[in-house]
Design an enzyme around this catalytic site. Structure first.
Site, PDB file in Angstrom:
ATOM      1  CG  LEU A 197      -1.955  -1.068   1.396  1.00  0.00           C
ATOM      2  CD1 LEU A 197      -2.681  -0.907   2.729  1.00  0.00           C
ATOM      3  CD2 LEU A 197      -2.951  -1.050   0.250  1.00  0.00           C
ATOM      4  CG  ASP A 198       0.608   4.202  -3.059  1.00  0.00           C
ATOM      5  OD1 ASP A 198       1.409   3.341  -3.463  1.00  0.00           O
ATOM      6  OD2 ASP A 198      -0.210   4.788  -3.789  1.00  0.00           O
ATOM      7  NE  ARG A 199       6.357   7.969   2.994  1.00  0.00           N
ATOM      8  CZ  ARG A 199       7.412   7.996   3.822  1.00  0.00           C
ATOM      9  NH1 ARG A 199       7.246   8.320   5.093  1.00  0.00           N
ATOM     10  NH2 ARG A 199       8.621   7.724   3.363  1.00  0.00           N
ATOM     11  CB  THR A 208      -2.935   3.962   0.678  1.00  0.00           C
ATOM     12  OG1 THR A 208      -2.829   4.764  -0.498  1.00  0.00           O
ATOM     13  CG2 THR A 208      -4.209   3.140   0.604  1.00  0.00           C
ATOM     14  NE  ARG A 225      -1.734   8.312  -5.378  1.00  0.00           N
ATOM     15  CZ  ARG A 225      -0.474   8.518  -5.008  1.00  0.00           C
ATOM     16  NH1 ARG A 225       0.242   7.515  -4.528  1.00  0.00           N
ATOM     17  NH2 ARG A 225       0.058   9.720  -5.137  1.00  0.00           N
TER      18      ARG A 225
END
Length: 216
Positions: free
Chosen positions: A55-57, A59, A157
């Protein structure tokens, strides 16, 4: 910290509710990451669990960890075959037309010295598909559920920003930026042959409530 964020646990898997702002892998600046905290999630096992996806930082939400090599192989195959069910919630800087739809937009990575790297829609890129559903509107913004059928970097995104033409609130790369990225991995389901599926749901975070969404 992380013991309180466990959503699912058995002998094969742990699912945690990853907080926004925490990277999964150790960043170059050596700031705190989930990788540094895995030893707190052994729960009696000798091995540290292993994250099975990213997961992105910025998110938050459901993140799957495998607890042994056999489970790693099982879960890796589930991701490769597309049998993992994922549900994301996002607040968009606008309201899309219609109640639901499918975004079919191949993605490619680009990089420049000025802006660094990012993803963009590209007919020659890798296939990427995301189903979406409108859940709620508040003024000029909307809360959507996204169901990615593929797992490309930044897929939701860029699919919001280019596929729907409406970026996610707070997105610093594909939108106007802001104090927080309004993207949350709400649900995760992984089927298992001969066993009940791994299934978890992460509660809607406070930052969504602060914008008036998800209170009901």
């Amino acid at each position: 910290m992380f013991q309180d964020r466990v959503l699912f646990i058995d002998g094969e898997a742990i699912v945690i509710d990853k907080p926004a702002g925490l990277p999964v892998d150790r960043p170059r600046d050596r700031s705190l990451s989930l990788e540094d905290q895995l030893h707190h999630l052994t729960f009696g096992f000798r091995r540290d669990p292993v994250p099975m996806h990213r997961l992105d930082r910025d998110t938050s939400g459901c993140l799957l960890l495998a607890r042994n090599p056999k489970a790693m192989k099982r879960f890796a195959q589930a991701f490769e075959t597309g049998s993992v069910g994922k549900r994301y919630l996002a607040i968009l800087e606008g309201v899309p037309e219609g109640q639901e739809g499918m975004i079919d937009l191949p993605l490619a990575k680009i990089s420049s010295a000025e802006e660094g790297w990012r993803m963009r829609g590209d007919p020659k890129g890798k296939a990427a598909r995301t189903r979406w559903e409108l859940l709620e509107t508040r003024g000029a913004r909307a809360l959507l559920a996204f169901y990615p059928e593929t797992g490309r970097t930044h897929q939701i995104r860029i699919h919001a920003a280019e596929g729907l033409g409406i970026p996610i609130v707070g997105d610093p790369v594909y939108g106007a930026g802001g104090p927080a990225v309004m993207l949350h991995a709400e649900g995760l389901t992984i089927p298992r042959e001969g066993k009940p599926p791994v299934e978890a749901h992460a509660p809607i975070p406070v930052r969504f409530h602060n914008l008036g969404f998800g209170r009901d």
